[in-house]
Design a protein around this motif. Structure first.
Motif, mmCIF file in Angstrom:
data_model
loop_
_atom_site.group_PDB
_atom_site.id
_atom_site.type_symbol
_atom_site.label_atom_id
_atom_site.label_comp_id
_atom_site.label_asym_id
_atom_site.label_seq_id
_atom_site.Cartn_x
_atom_site.Cartn_y
_atom_site.Cartn_z
ATOM 1 N N UNK A 98 0.820 -1.211 0.000
ATOM 2 C CA UNK A 98 0.000 0.000 0.000
ATOM 3 C C UNK A 98 0.858 1.267 0.000
ATOM 4 N N UNK A 99 2.173 1.100 0.142
ATOM 5 C CA UNK A 99 3.078 2.242 0.111
ATOM 6 C C UNK A 99 3.442 2.803 1.473
ATOM 7 N N UNK A 100 3.045 2.124 2.549
ATOM 8 C CA UNK A 100 3.368 2.600 3.897
ATOM 9 C C UNK A 100 4.747 2.099 4.300
ATOM 10 N N UNK A 101 5.498 2.950 5.001
ATOM 11 C CA UNK A 101 6.849 2.578 5.411
ATOM 12 C C UNK A 101 7.047 2.610 6.915
ATOM 13 N N UNK A 102 6.014 3.009 7.654
ATOM 14 C CA UNK A 102 6.135 3.062 9.111
ATOM 15 C C UNK A 102 4.787 2.757 9.745
ATOM 16 N N UNK A 103 4.814 2.426 11.015
ATOM 17 C CA UNK A 103 3.603 2.195 11.791
ATOM 18 C C UNK A 103 3.587 3.181 12.949
ATOM 19 N N UNK A 104 2.469 3.451 13.568
ATOM 20 C CA UNK A 104 1.183 2.816 13.302
ATOM 21 C C UNK A 104 0.497 3.360 12.052
ATOM 22 N N UNK A 105 -0.303 2.490 11.452
ATOM 23 C CA UNK A 105 -1.205 2.892 10.373
ATOM 24 C C UNK A 105 -2.608 2.526 10.850
ATOM 25 N N UNK A 106 -3.502 3.507 10.828
ATOM 26 C CA UNK A 106 -4.873 3.305 11.308
ATOM 27 C C UNK A 106 -5.834 3.439 10.138
ATOM 28 N N UNK A 107 -6.601 2.373 9.899
ATOM 29 C CA UNK A 107 -7.655 2.396 8.890
ATOM 30 C C UNK A 107 -8.990 2.459 9.612
ATOM 31 N N UNK A 108 -9.890 3.252 9.106
ATOM 32 C CA UNK A 108 -11.206 3.325 9.727
ATOM 33 C C UNK A 108 -11.967 4.549 9.287
ATOM 34 N N UNK A 109 -11.258 5.550 8.829
ATOM 35 C CA UNK A 109 -11.906 6.753 8.337
ATOM 36 C C UNK A 109 -11.849 6.778 6.825
ATOM 37 N N UNK A 110 -11.916 7.967 6.263
ATOM 38 C CA UNK A 110 -11.894 8.096 4.807
ATOM 39 C C UNK A 110 -10.496 7.856 4.249
ATOM 40 N N UNK A 111 -9.468 8.142 5.057
ATOM 41 C CA UNK A 111 -8.104 7.871 4.618
ATOM 42 C C UNK A 111 -7.311 7.322 5.795
ATOM 43 N N UNK A 112 -6.210 6.657 5.503
ATOM 44 C CA UNK A 112 -5.391 6.059 6.551
ATOM 45 C C UNK A 112 -4.709 7.158 7.367
ATOM 46 N N UNK A 113 -4.533 6.886 8.648
ATOM 47 C CA UNK A 113 -3.821 7.791 9.545
ATOM 48 C C UNK A 113 -2.474 7.139 9.849
ATOM 49 N N UNK A 114 -1.403 7.874 9.594
ATOM 50 C CA UNK A 114 -0.062 7.345 9.786
ATOM 51 C C UNK A 114 0.576 8.047 10.976
ATOM 52 N N UNK A 115 1.087 7.266 11.930
ATOM 53 C CA UNK A 115 1.695 7.849 13.120
ATOM 54 C C UNK A 115 0.647 8.181 14.169
ATOM 55 N N UNK A 116 1.102 8.771 15.287
ATOM 56 C CA UNK A 116 0.183 9.157 16.358
ATOM 57 C C UNK A 116 -0.332 10.550 16.056
ATOM 58 N N UNK A 117 -1.588 10.632 15.616
ATOM 59 C CA UNK A 117 -2.194 11.897 15.202
ATOM 60 C C UNK A 117 -3.526 12.080 15.923
ATOM 61 N N UNK A 118 -3.490 12.554 17.188
ATOM 62 C CA UNK A 118 -4.742 12.694 17.937
ATOM 63 C C UNK A 118 -5.759 13.576 17.239
ATOM 64 N N UNK A 119 -5.283 14.571 16.480
ATOM 65 C CA UNK A 119 -6.211 15.451 15.768
ATOM 66 C C UNK A 119 -7.028 14.679 14.737
ATOM 67 N N UNK A 120 -6.413 13.689 14.091
ATOM 68 C CA UNK A 120 -7.132 12.882 13.115
ATOM 69 C C UNK A 120 -7.871 11.713 13.774
ATOM 70 N N UNK A 121 -7.302 11.147 14.813
ATOM 71 C CA UNK A 121 -7.955 10.036 15.512
ATOM 72 C C UNK A 121 -9.283 10.470 16.118
ATOM 73 N N UNK A 122 -9.366 11.726 16.545
ATOM 74 C CA UNK A 122 -10.584 12.264 17.160
ATOM 75 C C UNK A 122 -11.779 12.099 16.212
ATOM 76 N N UNK A 123 -11.539 12.187 14.911
ATOM 77 C CA UNK A 123 -12.621 12.081 13.931
ATOM 78 C C UNK A 123 -13.223 10.679 13.883
ATOM 79 N N UNK A 124 -12.532 9.679 14.423
ATOM 80 C CA UNK A 124 -13.037 8.305 14.395
ATOM 81 C C UNK A 124 -14.065 8.050 15.492
ATOM 82 N N UNK A 125 -14.114 8.945 16.489
ATOM 83 C CA UNK A 125 -15.018 8.733 17.632
ATOM 84 C C UNK A 125 -16.475 8.807 17.213
#
Length: 72
Positions: A45-72
């Motif tokens: 898929x082209x990812x080179x590091x973790x964490x990778x979070x799938x669940x929203x409209x696009x993958x979240x790479x790394x620790x991104x609380x600003x983007x993770x908040x949208x999954x709630x």
């Protein structure tokens, strides 16, 4: 369902999983150290590091609380 790709001894992975748990966001963890096929999937898929979070409209790479908040 949110899916978190992580690996052992990864601080950003731990912080991501803690954030999801603390905010009552259910997730499934896929540990690439335990599941080599998952590592191949991420590389394909082209990812080179973790964490990778799938669940929203696009993958979240790394620790991104600003983007993770949208999954709630």
């Amino acid at each position: 369902m949110v899916k978190v790709y992580s690996k052992n001894n990864c601080m950003q992975c731990k912080m991501t999983k803690r954030y999801l748990s603390d905010n009552s966001i259910p997730f499934e963890e896929v540990n690439i150290d335990n599941e080599p096929a998952a590592l191949d999937f991420l590389k394909d898929q082209g990812f080179q590091s973790v964490p990778v979070v799938f669940g929203g409209q696009s993958a979240i790479i790394g620790f991104r609380p600003d983007q993770l908040k949208a999954l709630a």
